[in-house]
Design an enzyme around this catalytic site. Structure first.
Site, PDB file in Angstrom:
ATOM      1  N   GLY A 258       0.803  -1.227   0.000  1.00 60.96           N
ATOM      2  CA  GLY A 258       0.000   0.000   0.000  1.00 60.96           C
ATOM      3  C   GLY A 258       0.830   1.269   0.000  1.00 60.96           C
ATOM      4  O   GLY A 258       0.382   2.300   0.489  1.00 60.96           O
ATOM      5  N   GLY A 259       2.038   1.202  -0.541  1.00 64.56           N
ATOM      6  CA  GLY A 259       2.878   2.394  -0.577  1.00 64.56           C
ATOM      7  C   GLY A 259       3.849   2.465   0.583  1.00 64.56           C
ATOM      8  O   GLY A 259       4.402   3.521   0.879  1.00 64.56           O
ATOM      9  N   SER A 260       4.096   1.302   1.266  1.00 67.83           N
ATOM     10  CA  SER A 260       4.943   1.351   2.460  1.00 67.83           C
ATOM     11  C   SER A 260       6.389   1.682   2.118  1.00 67.83           C
ATOM     12  O   SER A 260       7.096   2.267   2.930  1.00 67.83           O
ATOM     13  CB  SER A 260       4.853   0.033   3.243  1.00 67.83           C
ATOM     14  OG  SER A 260       5.250  -1.046   2.448  1.00 67.83           O
TER      15      SER A 260
ATOM     16  N   SER B  58      -2.125  -3.696   9.696  1.00 70.05           N
ATOM     17  CA  SER B  58      -1.700  -2.285   9.544  1.00 70.05           C
ATOM     18  C   SER B  58      -0.366  -2.048  10.246  1.00 70.05           C
ATOM     19  O   SER B  58      -0.140  -1.007  10.843  1.00 70.05           O
ATOM     20  CB  SER B  58      -2.772  -1.336  10.116  1.00 70.05           C
ATOM     21  OG  SER B  58      -3.998  -1.523   9.476  1.00 70.05           O
ATOM     22  N   ARG B  59       0.537  -3.048  10.183  1.00 65.44           N
ATOM     23  CA  ARG B  59       1.729  -3.004  11.020  1.00 65.44           C
ATOM     24  C   ARG B  59       2.981  -2.468  10.344  1.00 65.44           C
ATOM     25  O   ARG B  59       3.961  -2.164  11.024  1.00 65.44           O
ATOM     26  CB  ARG B  59       2.043  -4.411  11.556  1.00 65.44           C
ATOM     27  CG  ARG B  59       2.370  -5.447  10.466  1.00 65.44           C
ATOM     28  CD  ARG B  59       2.786  -6.785  11.054  1.00 65.44           C
ATOM     29  NE  ARG B  59       4.111  -6.730  11.611  1.00 65.44           N
ATOM     30  CZ  ARG B  59       5.235  -6.832  10.909  1.00 65.44           C
ATOM     31  NH1 ARG B  59       5.195  -7.016   9.593  1.00 65.44           N
ATOM     32  NH2 ARG B  59       6.415  -6.757  11.493  1.00 65.44           N
TER      33      ARG B  59
ATOM     34  N   GLY C 190      -4.106   1.005   7.477  1.00 71.71           N
ATOM     35  CA  GLY C 190      -4.550   0.214   6.332  1.00 71.71           C
ATOM     36  C   GLY C 190      -5.931  -0.393   6.438  1.00 71.71           C
ATOM     37  O   GLY C 190      -6.550  -0.692   5.433  1.00 71.71           O
ATOM     38  N   GLU C 191      -6.410  -0.598   7.646  1.00 73.83           N
ATOM     39  CA  GLU C 191      -7.577  -1.470   7.758  1.00 73.83           C
ATOM     40  C   GLU C 191      -8.879  -0.810   8.195  1.00 73.83           C
ATOM     41  O   GLU C 191      -9.940  -1.104   7.661  1.00 73.83           O
ATOM     42  CB  GLU C 191      -7.243  -2.620   8.727  1.00 73.83           C
ATOM     43  CG  GLU C 191      -6.178  -3.540   8.166  1.00 73.83           C
ATOM     44  CD  GLU C 191      -5.710  -4.532   9.199  1.00 73.83           C
ATOM     45  OE1 GLU C 191      -4.954  -4.133  10.107  1.00 73.83           O
ATOM     46  OE2 GLU C 191      -6.111  -5.695   9.117  1.00 73.83           O
TER      47      GLU C 191
ATOM     48  N   GLY D 129      -1.264   2.320  12.606  1.00 80.91           N
ATOM     49  CA  GLY D 129      -1.558   1.765  11.292  1.00 80.91           C
ATOM     50  C   GLY D 129      -2.792   2.411  10.685  1.00 80.91           C
ATOM     51  O   GLY D 129      -3.705   2.821  11.399  1.00 80.91           O
TER      52      GLY D 129
ATOM     53  N   THR E 127       4.152   0.248   8.430  1.00 84.15           N
ATOM     54  CA  THR E 127       4.735   1.578   8.657  1.00 84.15           C
ATOM     55  C   THR E 127       5.060   1.755  10.133  1.00 84.15           C
ATOM     56  O   THR E 127       6.035   2.394  10.500  1.00 84.15           O
ATOM     57  CB  THR E 127       3.782   2.674   8.145  1.00 84.15           C
ATOM     58  OG1 THR E 127       3.510   2.389   6.776  1.00 84.15           O
ATOM     59  CG2 THR E 127       4.408   4.056   8.258  1.00 84.15           C
TER      60      THR E 127
END
Ligand SMILES: Cc1cc2nc3c(=O)[nH]c(=O)nc-3n(C[C@H](O)[C@H](O)[C@H](O)COP(=O)(O)OP(=O)(O)OC[C@H]3O[C@@H](n4cnc5c(N)ncnc54)[C@H](O)[C@@H]3O)c2cc1C
Lengths: 284, 750
Positions: B479-481, B519-520, B706-707, B704, B522
């Protein structure tokens, strides 16, 4: 599997005769997905897109001729054709996505014989005729008589459609096409509805043709709605009759894309809306 | 000294963190250079094809592969007999190749490797499998029925006292409770109890699973595949093969979407085993049809919830009964739902009971905040009902009950600093909240929670001769990390982000790293990057001190330069130090590995404006606004992208997505034509508000992102439909058909 791309109708007919297990195609947007999901592969695939008369659009002596292999994008984007048949152009412009429209043809849409094919109701209300080639010569047939049921057509072995012919519309007459899908694009019609409406100066409808898609094994004319319109203003009363007639004409399947009840109810709604739309255009 | 928990500067002094550079992997994604697993081709490579069960539930009497083996081009055929008997709780291995039973339509039964895909497929069709069909269960009701056919004859429900004497389709029960439920409901002025059902939905990643495996004669295999975690691939593949993880090297390919669905394996051990038997590399690529039938969707559910509130809006009691499908083998999905259901609200008295239920459908796997969206559908709908009944603004009601720092989660732990209330206020203060609505239009509000996780991460930073920092991690970038890693490294090292090259390395080339999930990345991998950078800065200071022949304590690192604090020497830029690295002790490389703790809880509040066509039931989303607490947005553009992605998937889930199974348990819509994820034209631009309440456990305050964005959309849409039509939708999907049926019923017609 063999692939051939004949340059003429005669050459295509020869090829068709030479191999009984053969299949013509244009955009292949129906047959390739079908073969991927198990349809037997033919021994010979005949690509019709290299035959000049099949990829042309022309209007001569008030008759439009649309090649059966013309991609939908050119039909939807032809401004002269669109001004005569906005509904037909819209129906071609609804097929799939840009990528699909770059390939999908009217011939394929009609001969795939899906009850949900978008251009079929629009072709029917415009009284389009298919020009059919065979070794024995050419014949024409109204589009309404081509599909005989889901996936089956009245074409004989060795025949294919070269083009569709449609007479230019009379003044104060217009067509429209609407479909219902759960998404905004990339979907198969749950219901499709086409109308051609001719109006007089007084605001009465003088002639009407209405056809529905996806509500019966083939596209259906709704003659009771046409009768209700002819000679009448397009008012509340007429529209109520149209809705009832459209629903009565439905004989849909119940499947993952829509229940019988849903298709029937929405068919009435779309028939009403498409008549209003076509009548608005006819008045202009 | 290196302290990775030291909080970096004050936020407004960041030079790189919070900026929006184009992602480092962006150009290659656009120009087609990025390599996905299916792009790879090796010399002498074979194509694999998996034979799958046509039945939802059947006993395998026999498998005869003789004819298949004799087919043209065939080099290897495998069945479960080629793998060691898995541990009885190794559900992954049990799932990947059916043994004595098939548990769902699409489960792998055998696999073939041949010269071409066509040959492999033709040969697979010649494998003769004799099945004895068994009765199947497809729904929670069927599976939980007293006399239900059993999937697993020895499955005894965990978490029930006394231990049941008899097997069932319910692997486990989770219970969370607090306070005195009866007293709580007695105190309530309004009580609502509702039942909700949701359907199985798929993550819908665009890239189907693909793998290439090359197994050598000494039982070592190199695997190329796209996944959310190649160390996970290594561990699970080794388990199924009966190997040690060190016998495998897994090389991550670019990934075309995962959303939780690529946190497990499907093809890797099959390809490795076929390759071992054929002594040639083997590639297997799933079709979309296989992805739908055989890879992890997310559970269908049945949820009953009851909430009681006082006239002033305070929710005083909550009761819930949750059942989550798990597919064919036990999972953790009910428990996760129970953790999230009431998490946004401080409810003094509650009782939440959740059940996992096995059914004859593909095994469920994570999907973005797994289990929370369905739970939120139930809670947030009833909360909306309470607000209407009490004539309270829906945001006001939520603010009255919202958790804050120090409140307890339903499963016990206390929240650290969180930004839930800030998300509610952000929506209330947004101009969209007061845009007037027209006829048939409605506005819905909903909130959501997800806990986020930490886990293991590793990072290596090495400096090239030209002064570029290569930042290597083991976290697949879904996702762009990579951009976030580069930004944090640039901030730490004080160099231009363009001089940082973020990379994802294979399992041999970087320390162990857990899956990109929860969502870990970053948060946790970001901490490892910060740690490696801080060690590197110490090393750079040491080198500068050597070059200047001064004490290291006289050297500071600032803006990419070593500074001599007593000003005898002119600053030394990073590139100058790397140039003379050979003279000062060799290459500059540091590595940091950690087990990250202190992930910050994530909250989102969303507002949906929509219009319902009263004649067809069709819903048009007019406007959509989401506010989410990011802690700190390292790359705001990709944070917004995560917010929007979650919302887009949530709206699809709300409106149209569902697995349709026929009575035989065969999936009827295994393609994107009839499994309707939203297309671009279905959605308006999703407006985002980034709330930033920093997480003190991360050097830049990251929590995080993401979720949680996928949690509120279902109830936000449902509440908006209610606002527009007066219909309470309690069943997913809220398709035109179900809405029109509801309207018909309400109008007493048809
Ligand atoms: C993603 C996707 C979306 C789609 N969306 C829509 C949609 O919105 N609406 C819709 O109506 N359809 C849709 N379709 C179906 C398909 O695109 C249309 O039916 C299209 O018009 C078919 O044209 P074609 O030229 O590609 O047909 P082909 O696949 O080339 O042919 C289809 C059939 O017609 C026969 N055939 C083709 N040309 C002739 C001819 N000249 N004479 C005799 N027989 C012929 C072929 O033998 C074959 O059996 C979609 C398909 C896809 C893959």
């Amino acid at each position: 599997m063999k692939y051939e791309a004949p340059k003429s109708i005669d050459e295509a007919l020869e090829l068709l005769e030479s191999e009984p297990d053969s299949c013509v195609f244009a955009g292949a947007t129906d047959i390739i997905p079908q073969m991927r999901s198990g349809r037997p592969e033919p021994k010979l695939m005949i690509d019709l897109k290299c035959i000049p008369e099949m990829v042309q659009i022309a209007c001569e002596n008030k008759v439009w001729t649309i090649g059966a292999a013309v991609p939908a994008v050119l039909i939807a984007g032809d401004s002269a054709l669109k001004s005569d048949f906005p509904g037909l152009a819209e129906s071609a412009g609804l097929i799939g996505s840009d990528q699909i429209q770059n390939r999908a043809s009217l011939g394929g849409n009609v001969c795939n014989a899906s009850p949900a094919a978008d251009t079929v109701p629009a072709l029917i209300v415009n009284n389009a005729h298919a020009v059919i080639a065979s070794k024995g010569g050419m014949r024409t047939l109204p589009v309404a008589l081509i599909a005989t049921g889901p996936g089956s057509t009245s074409l004989n072995a060795g025949e294919f459609i070269v083009a569709f012919r449609i007479e230019q519309p009379l003044p104060h007459s217009a067509d429209a096409y609407l479909r219902f899908i759960p998404r905004t694009e990339m979907d198969i019609a749950v219901v499709g509805a086409a109308a051609r409406i001719t109006m007089d100066k007084a605001g009465n409808c003088t002639d009407a043709v209405i056809a529905l898609g996806a509500v019966a094994p083939t596209a259906v004319r709704v003659t009771a709605a046409e009768d209700a319109l002819r000679g009448n203003p397009i008012d509340e009363d007429t529209l109520t009759k149209i809705m009832a007639a459209a629903r009565a004409a439905c004989n849909p399947i119940d499947d993952k894309r829509g229940s019988k009840e849903y298709r029937t109810q929405v068919a009435g709604v779309l028939a009403k809306r498409v008549v209003i739309e076509a009548a608005d255009r006819a008045r202009k | 000294m290196t302290d990775i928990n030291a909080v970096s500067n004050t936020p407004n002094s960041y030079k790189w963190v919070g900026t929006r550079p184009v992602r480092h992997d962006g150009l290659e994604k656009v120009n087609g250079h990025a390599r996905f697993a299916a792009d790879l081709s090796l010399p002498r490579m074979l194509s694999g094809h998996v034979l799958r069960s046509p039945f939802a539930h059947a006993r395998i009497i026999s498998i005869d592969t003789k004819e298949a083996e004799a087919m043209p081009g065939v080099k290897a055929v495998i069945t479960s007999a080629d793998f060691p008997e898995p541990h009885r709780k190794d559900y992954v291995s049990l799932n990947l190749m059916a043994r004595d039973k098939v548990f769902y339509e699409g489960q792998a039964v055998a696999a073939v490797a041949a010269g071409t895909k066509r040959q492999a497929k033709a040969a697979a069709e010649k494998i003769v499998v004799q099945y004895q069909e068994l009765p199947h269960v497809l729904s929670i009701d069927e599976a939980m029925a007293e006399d239900a056919p059993l999937l697993h004859e020895n499955l005894i429900t965990k978490g029930v006292e006394p231990v049941p004497g008899k097997a069932s389709n319910i692997p486990s029960r989770t219970l969370f409770e607090r306070g005195d439920l009866d007293a709580g409901f007695k105190e309530a002025d309004v009580v609502f109890e509702q039942e909700f059902t949701t359907k199985v939905v798929h993550q819908g990643y665009i890239e189907p699973h693909a793998v290439v495996a090359d197994t050598s004669s000494d039982d070592r295999s190199v695997i190329w595949c796209s996944s959310q975690g190649h160390f996970m691939i290594r561990a699970k593949t080794a388990a199924m093969l009966g190997w040690e993880p060190s016998q495998l090297k897994v090389i991550p390919a670019e990934i075309g979407g995962g959303f939780g669905g690529k946190t497990t394996i499907y093809l890797e051990p099959l390809a490795a085993k076929l390759s071992q038997k054929a002594k040639r590399p083997v590639k297997i690529v799933m079709s979309r049809d296989e992805v739908f039938r055989a890879t992890g969707p997310t559970p269908g559910t049945k949820l009953r919830i009851k909430l009681g509130a006082k006239k002033n809006g305070k929710i005083v009691a909550g009761k819930a009964w949750l059942a989550y499908e798990n597919g064919a083998y036990p999972g953790i999905w009910g428990m996760l739902g129970a953790m999230c259901l009431f998490a946004p609200y401080d409810i003094p008295n509650f009782y939440v009971e959740a059940f996992e239920v096995v059914v004859n459908k593909p095994v469920n796997i994570a999907y973005r905040a797994p289990s929370a969206p369905m739970a939120a559908f139930a809670t947030e709908t009833v909360v909306d009902q309470i607000a209407r009944e009490l004539k309270l603004d829906p945001i006001e009601l939520r603010l009255i009950n919202a958790v804050e720092e120090g409140s307890r989660k339903p499963d016990g732990p206390k929240y650290g600093p969180i930004g839930f209330k800030e998300t509610l206020e952000a929506i209330r203060n947004h101009p969209n909240y007061s845009i007037p609505l027209g006829p048939n239009q409605g506005r819905g509000i909903a909130s959501g929670y997800w806990f986020n996780i930490g886990e293991s991460s590793s990072a290596t930073v090495h400096l090239t001769e030209d002064g570029t920092a290569i930042v290597v991690t083991g976290s697949p970038d879904i996702g762009g990390s990579r951009a976030s890693m580069a930004l944090m490294a640039a901030e730490e090292l004080g160099i231009d982000v363009k001089l940082v090259q973020p990379r994802v390395a294979d399992t041999d080339s970087i320390g162990f790293t857990d899956v990109t999930e929860g969502s870990r990345t970053t948060f946790a991998t970001g901490m490892a990057v910060v740690g490696a950078c801080r060690q590197l800065i110490d090393e750079l200071r040491k080198r500068a001190a050597m070059m200047w022949e001064v004490d290291i304590d006289e050297v500071e690192w600032m803006d990419g330069n070593a500074l001599h604090t007593v000003n005898k020497h002119a600053p030394l830029a990073l590139a100058e130090i790397t140039k003379s690295a050979k003279k000062t002790g060799g290459p500059l490389t540091t590595t940091h590995s950690l087990e990250a703790r202190g992930a910050g809880a994530a909250f989102s509040t969303q507002m949906c404006d929509l219009e319902v066509d009263p004649e067809t039931g069709a819903v048009t989303i007019l406007r959509y606004t989401t506010a989410q607490d990011a802690g700190t947005a390292i790359h705001p553009g990709y944070v917004e992208g995560q917010f929007q992605g979650g919302v887009a998937q949530g709206i699809g889930w709300a409106l149209n997505e569902e697995y349709v199974h026929n009575a035989e348990g065969v999936m009827e819509n295994p393609g994107f034509l009839d499994y309707r994820i939203p297309v671009a034209s279905d959605l308006p631009m999703i407006e985002t508000i980034i709330v930033e309440v920093p997480n003190p456990k991360h050097p830049y305050g990251v929590r995080g992102v993401g979720e949680v964005g996928i949690v509120p959309p279902i109830p936000a849409v449902a509440n908006a439909i209610h606002d527009a039509t007066g219909l309470r939708m309690r069943r997913l999907p809220m398709s035109p058909m179900t809405i029109l049926a509801g309207l018909n019923q309400k109008n007493g017609s048809a």
